[in-house]
Design a protein around this motif. Structure first.
Motif, short mmCIF file in Angstrom:
data_model
loop_
_atom_site.label_atom_id
_atom_site.label_comp_id
_atom_site.label_asym_id
_atom_site.label_seq_id
_atom_site.Cartn_x
_atom_site.Cartn_y
_atom_site.Cartn_z
N LEU A 146 18.72 -12.29 -17.46
CA LEU A 146 18.84 -11.06 -16.79
C LEU A 146 20.42 -10.37 -16.95
O LEU A 146 21.14 -11.35 -16.78
CB LEU A 146 18.60 -10.91 -15.35
N PHE A 147 20.35 -9.32 -17.60
CA PHE A 147 21.68 -8.75 -17.87
C PHE A 147 21.55 -7.20 -17.66
O PHE A 147 20.69 -6.56 -17.72
CB PHE A 147 21.74 -8.80 -19.43
N ARG A 148 22.88 -6.88 -16.95
CA ARG A 148 23.06 -5.42 -16.96
C ARG A 148 24.22 -4.94 -17.59
O ARG A 148 25.11 -5.78 -17.54
CB ARG A 148 22.81 -5.05 -15.49
N TYR A 149 24.40 -3.58 -17.59
CA TYR A 149 25.81 -2.97 -18.36
C TYR A 149 26.20 -1.97 -17.36
O TYR A 149 25.67 -0.84 -17.67
CB TYR A 149 25.21 -2.61 -19.74
N PRO A 150 27.03 -2.35 -16.49
CA PRO A 150 27.47 -1.17 -15.57
C PRO A 150 27.98 0.05 -16.08
O PRO A 150 27.69 1.12 -15.50
CB PRO A 150 28.48 -2.06 -14.58
N ILE A 151 28.69 -0.30 -17.22
CA ILE A 151 29.15 1.06 -18.04
C ILE A 151 28.51 0.86 -19.41
O ILE A 151 28.37 -0.16 -20.22
CB ILE A 151 30.77 1.01 -18.28
N LYS A 152 27.81 2.37 -19.65
CA LYS A 152 27.27 2.01 -21.09
C LYS A 152 28.11 1.60 -22.14
O LYS A 152 29.22 2.06 -22.28
CB LYS A 152 26.58 3.67 -21.09
N SER A 153 27.35 0.78 -23.12
CA SER A 153 27.91 0.21 -24.19
C SER A 153 29.18 -0.62 -24.02
O SER A 153 29.86 -1.16 -25.02
CB SER A 153 28.58 1.48 -25.16
N THR A 154 29.51 -1.09 -22.74
CA THR A 154 30.53 -2.07 -22.47
C THR A 154 29.78 -3.57 -22.34
O THR A 154 28.46 -3.56 -22.57
CB THR A 154 31.32 -1.78 -21.23
N ALA A 155 30.55 -4.43 -22.30
CA ALA A 155 30.07 -5.99 -22.17
C ALA A 155 28.92 -6.03 -20.79
O ALA A 155 28.98 -5.28 -20.01
CB ALA A 155 31.18 -6.92 -21.80
N GLY A 156 28.06 -6.80 -21.20
CA GLY A 156 27.06 -7.06 -20.33
C GLY A 156 27.36 -8.03 -19.05
O GLY A 156 28.39 -9.02 -19.21
N GLN A 157 26.50 -8.17 -18.15
CA GLN A 157 26.78 -8.87 -17.01
C GLN A 157 25.51 -9.77 -16.88
O GLN A 157 24.46 -9.28 -16.67
CB GLN A 157 27.15 -8.21 -15.90
N ALA A 158 25.73 -11.17 -16.88
CA ALA A 158 24.46 -11.96 -16.54
C ALA A 158 24.30 -12.11 -15.22
O ALA A 158 25.17 -12.07 -14.12
CB ALA A 158 24.86 -13.31 -17.20
N LEU A 159 23.05 -12.29 -14.75
CA LEU A 159 22.48 -12.19 -13.38
C LEU A 159 21.55 -13.16 -12.86
O LEU A 159 20.85 -13.77 -13.89
CB LEU A 159 21.90 -10.62 -13.10
N GLN A 160 21.43 -13.63 -11.80
CA GLN A 160 20.36 -14.63 -11.62
C GLN A 160 19.17 -13.84 -10.81
O GLN A 160 18.26 -14.36 -10.82
CB GLN A 160 20.83 -15.77 -10.43
N SER A 161 19.47 -12.92 -10.34
CA SER A 161 18.37 -12.05 -9.60
C SER A 161 19.06 -10.59 -9.47
O SER A 161 20.14 -10.30 -9.25
CB SER A 161 17.97 -12.56 -8.03
N VAL A 162 17.90 -9.44 -9.59
CA VAL A 162 18.62 -8.28 -9.47
C VAL A 162 17.32 -7.36 -8.86
O VAL A 162 16.22 -7.86 -8.97
CB VAL A 162 19.04 -7.67 -10.89
N ARG A 163 17.57 -6.09 -7.90
CA ARG A 163 16.67 -5.28 -7.80
C ARG A 163 16.22 -4.33 -8.83
O ARG A 163 17.03 -4.00 -9.70
CB ARG A 163 17.16 -4.37 -6.26
N VAL A 164 15.05 -3.71 -8.99
CA VAL A 164 14.76 -2.93 -9.90
C VAL A 164 14.11 -1.74 -9.38
O VAL A 164 13.18 -1.91 -8.45
CB VAL A 164 13.85 -3.61 -10.79
N GLY A 165 14.46 -0.41 -9.87
CA GLY A 165 13.53 0.76 -9.33
C GLY A 165 13.26 1.71 -10.49
O GLY A 165 13.48 1.08 -11.83
N GLU A 166 13.05 2.85 -10.33
CA GLU A 166 12.44 3.75 -11.29
C GLU A 166 13.72 3.74 -12.38
O GLU A 166 13.20 3.96 -13.77
CB GLU A 166 12.32 4.94 -10.55
N GLU A 167 15.00 3.90 -11.98
CA GLU A 167 15.99 4.07 -13.04
C GLU A 167 16.53 2.88 -13.60
O GLU A 167 17.17 2.82 -14.42
CB GLU A 167 17.21 4.61 -12.15
#
Length: 275
Positions: free
Chosen positions: A13-34
């Motif tokens: 699981l990976f997210r990118y808090p700022i568009k086009s910057t480095a990704g952050q690996a996660l163990q779990s995360v909430r998901v919604g419409e956005e």
């Protein structure tokens, strides 16, 4: 050759808090419409609001951001770290766009604008999508963050393995910037999925992802790889009606939690043959 497990599962699981910057690996995360919580809620833009990405500024990938209470902690190897605190933002509306979607984002602070300008060597500013995005994605009609066109991107580990079997130099998953990495499948099995379930969350496979020069950036160096790779290799066997296709854009059909290791249940297959 070892056969894959009989059931796919979430391997990353990976997210990118700022568009086009480095990704952050996660163990779990909430998901919604956005999309994933805290994923691409910020974006770097020109002073007039025109959005910027690593396609033009690959040095963006040298910037890493970690969500903290009320904002972000932002780091760069050559600069002192800085924090983005939402309660300090001017939060003035500014017209922007991501591709064909035009909407208002919000300004942050002069200090953040100066920090990002120093990191990229050009005058830029940091924008915030707000607590709730004002953007309606033209492709889905749903609220969306600063993501290109869909809330999530899914790629199977086997698909990357198939690509690497064709290349002299291994490519890494971070080049393709997925949110969900799935293991336990055949290569490109995801091309034939239409609807899946992970835990209690159902997700629709919306469209294959058309890849661009972004995937040629080496995340370790923020430099473009020689020979336009891996796009050149992908073009030999992954060219479809929408371009060079690798990965699937995904839309969550509700809210829920994703966790590494969770089984992926394929609820419905697409009628069309995989690309």
């Amino acid at each position: 050759m070892t056969s894959p497990p009989s059931s796919p599962f979430v391997a990353g699981l990976f997210r990118y808090p700022i568009k086009s910057t480095a990704g952050q690996a996660l163990q779990s995360v909430r998901v919604g419409e956005e999309g994933l919580e805290a994923d691409r809620r910020y974006m770097v833009a020109k002073p007039d609001g025109t959005f910027l990405t690593a396609r033009r500024y690959p040095a963006l990938q040298r910037i890493a951001a970690e969500p903290i209470e009320g904002g972000l902690r932002i780091t760069h190897p050559d600069l002192a770290h800085i924090e983005a605190r939402e309660d300090e933002f001017a939060a003035e509306p500014i017209a922007t766009a991501v591709w064909r979607d035009e909407f208002d984002a919000l300004t942050t602070t002069p200090a953040l604008d100066e920090w990002f300008s120093a990191a990229l060597g050009d005058p830029v500013r940091l924008l915030w999508v707000g607590q709730r995005s004002r953007r309606r994605a033209g492709k889905t009609g749903q609220r969306l963050s600063f993501a290109d066109g869909y809330p999530l991107l899914l790629i199977s580990q086997a698909s990357l393995g198939d690509l690497n079997a064709r290349m002299p130099r291994p490519q890494v998953m971070a080049q393709f910037r997925p949110n969900l990495v799935v293991s336990g499948t055949e290569p490109f099995a995801e091309d034939g999925w239409k609807r899946i379930r992970i835990g209690t969350l159902e997700l629709a496979i919306a469209a294959s992802c058309d890849r661009c020069v972004m995937v040629t950036i080496d995340p370790a160096t923020a430099a473009f790889q020689p020979g336009n790779e891996p796009l050149r290799t992908l073009s030999r066997y992954r060219r479809g009606p929408g371009g060079i296709l690798f990965g699937q854009n995904v839309v969550p059909l509700g809210e829920g939690e994703l966790e590494v290791g969770a089984p992926v249940e394929v609820l419905e297959l697409a009628h069309a043959a995989p690309a």
